[in-house]
Design an enzyme around this catalytic site. Structure first.
Site, PDB file in Angstrom:
ATOM      1  CG  HIS A   7      -5.548  -2.328  -0.027  1.00  0.00           C
ATOM      2  ND1 HIS A   7      -4.670  -2.149  -1.071  1.00  0.00           N
ATOM      3  CD2 HIS A   7      -5.093  -1.514   0.983  1.00  0.00           C
ATOM      4  CE1 HIS A   7      -3.731  -1.275  -0.714  1.00  0.00           C
ATOM      5  NE2 HIS A   7      -3.969  -0.882   0.531  1.00  0.00           N
ATOM      6  CD  GLU A  34      -5.122  -4.144  -4.188  1.00  0.00           C
ATOM      7  OE1 GLU A  34      -5.288  -3.672  -3.038  1.00  0.00           O
ATOM      8  OE2 GLU A  34      -4.073  -4.683  -4.558  1.00  0.00           O
ATOM      9  CB  SER A  59      -0.957  -0.044   1.190  1.00  0.00           C
ATOM     10  OG  SER A  59      -1.933   0.972   1.098  1.00  0.00           O
TER      11      SER A  59
END
Length: 514
Positions: free
Chosen positions: A423, A322, A199
């Site tokens: 995610h 995600e 990330s």
């Protein structure tokens, strides 16, 4: 310097360039936590480039994590038991496995958290399993986050009040210099350093690949779910700074007051701007690295897509779903409604008047047959994460061995919840951490045995890459002819041109704000 290690009843002692540190001997790996790599970024050093730690006398205990960077506490991010939040947060941690090679590959972890949350002290990032199983030295580090790390006040500087840009990136660079100069004392090979992050941490990894000052500080890179295109120029940085000053109720010309703001005020104003910016300008972040024309001279997505990044081996990829995490958390960061997505593209085109956008019908054709309720999530996943990864992989494959992956695995419970391979869901598998979360519902409906086998493969791939530059003989390098991509699931499989349909719809022109 003397790098000899000694043992004492209190734990293993290593002598670094700044002084001796005493760690903890474990059954599988020894650890040294809370090692200061920079002087406190407080007072006159607030919003300035970091300065290396001053030498100390005697032996310092390195048995507990240093303070985490100031941030709003959120239930989704466990900072560990009784965490201390303090502006004096520039510490790092080292794990070294027992036995094995004398000079081990080094893996340096850069945590994520939307450039605003997180810490190296998160229990998920305990380096014992990664170090012991992979026979690597693991380093995790703190860097300044939120407005203390990513607010760019440099355009307000005058002769008496100087503010530096890209503070968090400078923190990471200083930590990598510490690794270069000290890791041999911990049994690590300074000539085999892999940076890896997820990330925001992945975004810092891809930014490092395009940062001239990072040359030679690492020799391989892994970018998990990098928002590689979510970096902006000085004009946007100035606008964010103005919003922050307004939220903090400070006049732009009262630079003494800016420097003296209470930390709680900085965090609160940062939280307001963090939510406000993506809500009013969909697809943008308040806090991210900045193309400052100095440390970061060009947009990293441009540098990397054109094959001009540092020529080191790269693993890059994303998770299949995600955006579902952002919907689940009701986060404003990712536009997922039709209106917000269309506004994002309109603003992006205003930002890039010379850019020829993909045809609307071509893009929509990619998602033909996808339910409208899900379509926005898929588009958000692809424009925010997947296509930037493909653009980076395509360009970087021209200068260095590159591997592209997509993480598809989701347990029955995550599928039932509609989160799927969201995610950050790959992180426990990378770190070999499927047991530490006491309230983790992930395996309530089964899937643990499959997950443990997947984790063994994934951890093995990451550490093999750090050791040899090859994350498994069954994973071919990506190139612009075959575009072989590893799909990581209950069973791993290589798929030629996995993203062919996406590329046909979105095109090869890089789409990003400036």
């Amino acid at each position: 310097m003397d790098t000899a290690e000694t043992t004492s009843p209190g734990g293993p002692v290593v002598v670094t360039a700044a002084g001796a540190v005493r760690g903890v001997a474990g059954e599988r790996a020894s650890s040294w936590k809370g090692i200061r790599y920079a002087q406190p970024p407080t007072g006159a050093r607030r919003w300035r480039a970091p300065v290396a730690a001053e030498p100390w006398e005697g032996c310092v205990d390195a048995t507990a994590f240093g303070a985490a960077a100031p941030q709003k506490r959120v239930p989704a991010i466990d900072l560990g038991p009784d965490p201390v939040l303090d502006e004096d947060c520039l510490f790092l941690n080292v794990w070294r496995p027992e036995g094995g090679a004398e000079s081990k590959p080094v893996m340096v972890w850069i945590h994520g958290g939307a450039y605003t949350y997180g810490s190296a002290s998160q229990p998920l990032f305990d380096g014992t399993e990664l170090a012991a199983t992979g026979d690597v030295v693991v380093v995790t580090l703190n860097y300044r986050i939120g407005p203390l790390g990513f607010l760019d006040l440099s355009s307000f500087s005058d002769a008496e009040h100087v503010f530096d840009s890209n503070l968090a990136l400078r923190d990471v660079l200083l930590a990598l210099e510490w690794v270069r100069d000290n890791i041999a004392a911990f049994g690590g090979d300074a000539g085999r350093v892999t940076v890896f992050g997820e990330s925001a941490g992945g975004g810092l990894v891809t930014t490092l690949l395009a940062t001239p000052a990072a040359a030679g500080l690492f020799h391989a890179a892994i970018a998990e779910s990098s928002p590689a295109s979510s970096i902006y120029g000085r004009e946007r940085a100035r606008a964010v700074a103005e919003r922050f000053l307004a939220a903090a109720q400070v006049a732009p010309d009262d630079l003494d007051a800016v420097r003296d703001l209470p930390v709680d005020t900085i965090v609160a104003a940062g939280a307001e701007v963090y939510n406000d910016v993506p809500s009013t300008i969909p697809g943008t972040l308040a806090f991210a690295p900045v193309v400052d024309g100095d440390l970061v001279p060009e947009h990293p997505i441009t540098v990397l897509s054109e094959g001009r990044g540092h020529p080191v081996p790269l693993v890059i990829g994303t998770n299949r779903d995600e955006a579902t995490l952002f919907k689940f958390m009701k986060s404003p960061l990712i536009p997922i409604t039709r209106d917000s997505i269309e506004r994002m593209f309109a603003l992006m085109m205003e930002d890039n008047p010379g850019l020829v956008p993909p045809e609307r019908d071509d893009v929509l054709a990619v998602y033909a047959g996808v339910r409208e309720k899900v379509r926005g999530l898929d588009i958000a996943t692809d424009i925010g994460f997947r296509m930037p990864a493909v653009w980076v992989a395509s360009g970087h494959s021209r200068v260095a061995p590159t591997r592209l992956y997509r993480f598809d695995y989701a347990t029955p419970m995550l599928r039932l919840m509609g989160i799927r391979a969201a995610h950050a869901t790959e992180l426990p598998y990378v770190w070999g951490d499927l047991h530490s979360q006491k309230k983790d519902p992930t395996f309530l409906l089964g899937g643990r045995r499959t997950g443990e086998a997947l984790s063994a493969r994934l951890l093995g791939r990451w550490t093999a890459f750090a050791t040899t530059g090859v994350p498994g003989d069954d994973w071919p390098a990506y190139d612009e002819n075959g575009r072989d991509t590893l799909v990581i699931g209950a069973e791993d499989r290589v798929v030629p041109d996995l993203d062919g349909r996406l590329r046909a719809g979105w095109g090869d022109a890089v789409l990003s704000f400036r």
